[in-house]
Design a protein around this motif. Structure first.
Motif, PDB file in Angstrom:
ATOM      1  N   TYR A  95     -62.650  11.093   1.503  1.00  0.00           N
ATOM      2  CA  TYR A  95     -61.734  11.935   0.726  1.00  0.00           C
ATOM      3  C   TYR A  95     -60.567  12.428   1.581  1.00  0.00           C
ATOM      4  N   VAL A  96     -60.895  12.839   2.797  1.00  0.00           N
ATOM      5  CA  VAL A  96     -59.865  13.504   3.601  1.00  0.00           C
ATOM      6  C   VAL A  96     -59.197  12.572   4.629  1.00  0.00           C
ATOM      7  N   ILE A 153     -59.776   2.162  -1.783  1.00  0.00           N
ATOM      8  CA  ILE A 153     -60.666   1.006  -1.942  1.00  0.00           C
ATOM      9  C   ILE A 153     -62.110   1.445  -1.729  1.00  0.00           C
ATOM     10  N   GLU A 154     -62.304   2.255  -0.725  1.00  0.00           N
ATOM     11  CA  GLU A 154     -63.658   2.747  -0.453  1.00  0.00           C
ATOM     12  C   GLU A 154     -64.201   3.558  -1.625  1.00  0.00           C
ATOM     13  N   LEU A 155     -63.322   4.436  -2.159  1.00  0.00           N
ATOM     14  CA  LEU A 155     -63.752   5.273  -3.285  1.00  0.00           C
ATOM     15  C   LEU A 155     -64.173   4.419  -4.480  1.00  0.00           C
ATOM     16  N   TYR A 156     -63.306   3.467  -4.832  1.00  0.00           N
ATOM     17  CA  TYR A 156     -63.572   2.682  -6.035  1.00  0.00           C
ATOM     18  C   TYR A 156     -64.746   1.732  -5.861  1.00  0.00           C
ATOM     19  N   ARG A 157     -64.847   1.192  -4.637  1.00  0.00           N
ATOM     20  CA  ARG A 157     -65.911   0.221  -4.423  1.00  0.00           C
ATOM     21  C   ARG A 157     -67.268   0.864  -4.199  1.00  0.00           C
ATOM     22  N   TRP A 158     -67.301   1.977  -3.552  1.00  0.00           N
ATOM     23  CA  TRP A 158     -68.583   2.538  -3.137  1.00  0.00           C
ATOM     24  C   TRP A 158     -69.005   3.789  -3.888  1.00  0.00           C
ATOM     25  N   GLY A 171     -64.060  14.494 -11.496  1.00  0.00           N
ATOM     26  CA  GLY A 171     -64.621  15.191 -10.330  1.00  0.00           C
ATOM     27  C   GLY A 171     -63.857  14.910  -9.041  1.00  0.00           C
ATOM     28  N   MET A 172     -63.193  13.759  -8.953  1.00  0.00           N
ATOM     29  CA  MET A 172     -62.432  13.463  -7.731  1.00  0.00           C
ATOM     30  C   MET A 172     -60.973  13.171  -8.072  1.00  0.00           C
ATOM     31  N   PHE A 173     -60.479  13.971  -9.016  1.00  0.00           N
ATOM     32  CA  PHE A 173     -59.122  13.777  -9.531  1.00  0.00           C
ATOM     33  C   PHE A 173     -58.063  13.764  -8.409  1.00  0.00           C
ATOM     34  N   ALA A 174     -58.156  14.763  -7.535  1.00  0.00           N
ATOM     35  CA  ALA A 174     -57.116  14.900  -6.500  1.00  0.00           C
ATOM     36  C   ALA A 174     -57.222  13.839  -5.414  1.00  0.00           C
ATOM     37  N   PHE A 175     -58.355  13.132  -5.386  1.00  0.00           N
ATOM     38  CA  PHE A 175     -58.567  12.162  -4.305  1.00  0.00           C
ATOM     39  C   PHE A 175     -58.445  10.716  -4.787  1.00  0.00           C
TER      40      PHE A 175
END
Lengths: 349, 289
Positions: A95-96, A153-158, A171-175
């Motif tokens: 995220y960060v 890519i990490e967020l969407y894939r994992w 829940g992870m709108f800002a990220f």
């Protein structure tokens, strides 16, 4: 001793070693990141193919449950175990990542040029301050975009496939989405500005870390209010309206007790009415807390002109909100970058 | 055209670093900027190199004011007191980067001069000694082939041998190419030997700006006798300094010196006398009050 190399003669001769150490290091970091990514993806793919889907019951907060049946009792989320390296810490790191780029890469490297005074060498070459700023800004924003891309890519894939089964994921709108890119650009612009202002790597990194935290937390909390939320006054029935809205992919922001006409009801009055309704329900002999008794309580509250007001952002507003907030972030980025350019031209070293 | 500074003032918060200073350095001169620590030498050089802005006043270097434009920047070479080069880059890399951003770049000169001074070009600058870094920074500034060189204590960290060699390289380059050089230094023996113009800064003001020969020619030691003092106070064009049992007198009047039995003063004595706080110049007008 007299041979003078004209700049134009060098056009086309600039190779790898003609770039500065910092530029070469940046390229190597990005390439290394890409290699690690590839290895991780290979590993993640292996993990996914060898993990049996498991089923867990229940309703995960405001997560969209489009694949769930309307009845909560029978609703089940197909759940796949995430790759072993996805844990709360690595998830937070993903995220960060853009903030880490701003804090650990952009701010210190720029401030270091001022602290080491090497900027005096650079600024007395035939390189205008505008050109210097442009080169640093392009490298910093470029690095931020690459890192944000990797994080996405990490967020969407994992993370998305494992925890949230359908779109959109409030829940992870800002990220996620375009806002993640906008925020990473804002953070880099802030990092450049802070580095030029403080001129000390550690102080700049700390200041940018504080600002990054503030920006990310504010964006995560305040994003639903960028566009006025929709409200609906509903009977306090069971299942509540909020559940249905969430099941349709809406983002439930809050509820309040109101009368049918929309007037707010004081908490004391709510406590009195609901207490009375619970007593009445018990008196009717419905002892168990379950859908039946909850329905009776709801009917009782409705008879006392007590309703729920739901504020929510419907699912179709997801991209609307993303675009609006991304535009705000980009405008802020431009503003801060222009401020940093002004500072560069005025700064005395 | 050289360097022209008119009424330049610079204040840091409440501290005045430069107090309305004015001087002129002729084109092609090698000028020394001297003054005690904190006199404002580095501030002045930073202003001349467009790294800082003056609060007021006018500056012209080679006919144009300091600016952040590429055309102007290509005409000046600047070396910082702290030899501010990139610590992680080798001198060859410095040369490569500088070559790509400067209009002119004399790599052959740079590499041969570095070789002459036995400074390694392949290792990161941070492993070089302070003196080697200082010399390298100076040569990097010269390799730009500027018309004006601004050097802030370029010789301070150098051993005597390297200092002599570097000065030789610098002077040869400056004379061959008619480059105007302004260098701040505390090494008075080197100044006398190499510089043809002196600018003396004291507490942010210019107290002396003259050709070196003129400075030496106009100063004499005179016995601190009452009649000499009385005589000097009557001469409007003469200034003098009381130093122990002697008077250091500045005058163009050779007959006056002969009359008072004056002895010649060394460059070092003159500069030290004029730098010192205790030795305030006394003019005829001041004595008359």
């Amino acid at each position: 001793m007299t041979a003078t190399v004209e700049r134009r003669e060098l056009n086309g001769k600039l190779g790898w070693w003609h770039y500065s150490f910092r530029q070469r290091r940046l390229v190597l970091i990005v390439l290394l990141g890409a290699v690690i990514e590839t290895l991780w993806f290979a590993f993640a793919g292996f993990e996914l193919n060898h993990t049996l889907p498991v089923f867990v019951g229940g309703f995960a907060g405001s997560a969209p449950l489009a694949k769930c049946a309307a009845n909560a009792a029978t609703c089940a989320i197909p759940f796949k175990a995430p790759p072993p390296f996805i844990n709360p810490i690595t998830e937070l790191v993903i995220y960060v990542l853009p903030a880490i780029c701003a804090v650990a890469l952009v701010a210190p490297s720029l401030a270091k040029e001022f602290e080491s005074k090497s900027i005096r060498f650079t600024w007395t070459q035939a390189l205008t301050r505008n050109q210097w700023f442009l080169s640093r800004a392009v490298a910093s924003f470029g690095a931020a975009l690459v890192i944000t891309g990797i994080a996405q890519i990490e967020l969407y894939r994992w993370i998305f496939p494992h925890y949230f089964q359908s779109w959109p994921a409030w829940g992870m709108f800002a990220f996620s989405g375009t806002l993640a890119v906008g925020i990473s650009l804002v953070l880099v612009a802030v990092a450049i500005f802070v580095a030029l202002t403080l001129k000390r790597p550690v102080a700049a990194a700390i200041a940018v870390a504080v600002v990054s935290g503030a920006v990310l937390i504010s964006a995560s909390i305040l994003y639903p209010f960028a566009i006025s939320p929709k409200t609906v006054i509903s009977s306090p029935g069971f299942p509540p309206f909020g559940y249905t809205a969430a099941a349709q992919g809406s983002n439930l922001i809050g509820t309040a007790f109101v009368t049918k006409s929309g007037s707010k009801v004081s908490p004391a009055q709510v406590a009195l009415i609901s207490g009375q309704c619970v007593k009445d329900t018990i008196a009717l002999g419905t002892q168990n807390i379950g859908p039946q008794s909850q329905s009776i309580v709801s009917q009782c509250m409705e008879s006392h002109n007590l309703y729920f007001e739901y504020s929510y952002q419907p699912s179709y507003r997801y991209w609307e909100l993303q675009w609006v907030l991304t535009a705000v972030a980009l405008a802020f980025t431009v503003l801060v970058t222009l401020g940093a350019l002004y500072l560069t031209r005025r700064i005395q070293v | 055209m050289g360097i022209t500074v008119e009424q330049v003032t610079k204040t840091f918060r409440s501290k005045a670093a430069l107090k309305s200073i004015s001087f002129e350095i002729p084109d092609g001169s090698i000028a020394a900027l001297i003054g005690e620590n904190g006199a404002g030498k580095s501030t002045l050089l930073h202003i001349l190199a467009a790294l800082q802005r003056p609060d007021s006043g006018k500056i012209e270097i080679d006919g144009s004011p300091p600016s952040q434009q590429q055309k102007w920047l290509s005409k000046i070479g600047f070396v910082d007191q702290e030899a501010s080069i990139m610590a992680s880059m080798s001198l060859k890399r410095h040369s490569g980067v500088a070559r790509s951003i400067n209009v002119k770049w004399n790599e052959e000169f740079l590499l041969s001069a570095l070789e002459e001074l036995s400074i390694p070009t392949d290792c990161p600058a941070k492993v070089l000694s302070g003196g080697q870094r200082q010399a390298a920074a100076t040569l990097l500034a010269v390799a730009k082939e500027p018309k004006t060189l601004l050097l802030d204590e370029p010789l301070a960290a150098l051993d005597p041998l390297m200092r002599r060699t570097l000065l030789g390289i610098l002077l040869a380059y400056a004379y061959d190419n008619k480059v105007t050089v302004l260098l701040s230094t505390h090494l008075l023996s080197d100044i006398e030997r190499t510089c043809d113009h002196i600018v003396l800064l004291k507490h942010g003001t210019v107290t002396l700006s003259q050709r070196t020969e003129q400075i030496i020619d106009c100063h004499r030691w005179v016995p601190n006798l009452a009649e000499n003092k009385n005589f000097l106070t009557q001469k409007q064009e003469t200034s003098f300094f009381e130093i122990g049992g002697n008077l250091l007198v500045c005058s163009d009047n050779e007959a006056l010196f002969e009359q008072m039995g004056a002895k010649s003063a060394s460059f070092e004595e003159i500069i030290l006398a004029r730098m010192g706080d205790l030795f305030q110049p006394k003019t005829a007008a001041a004595e008359g009050r």
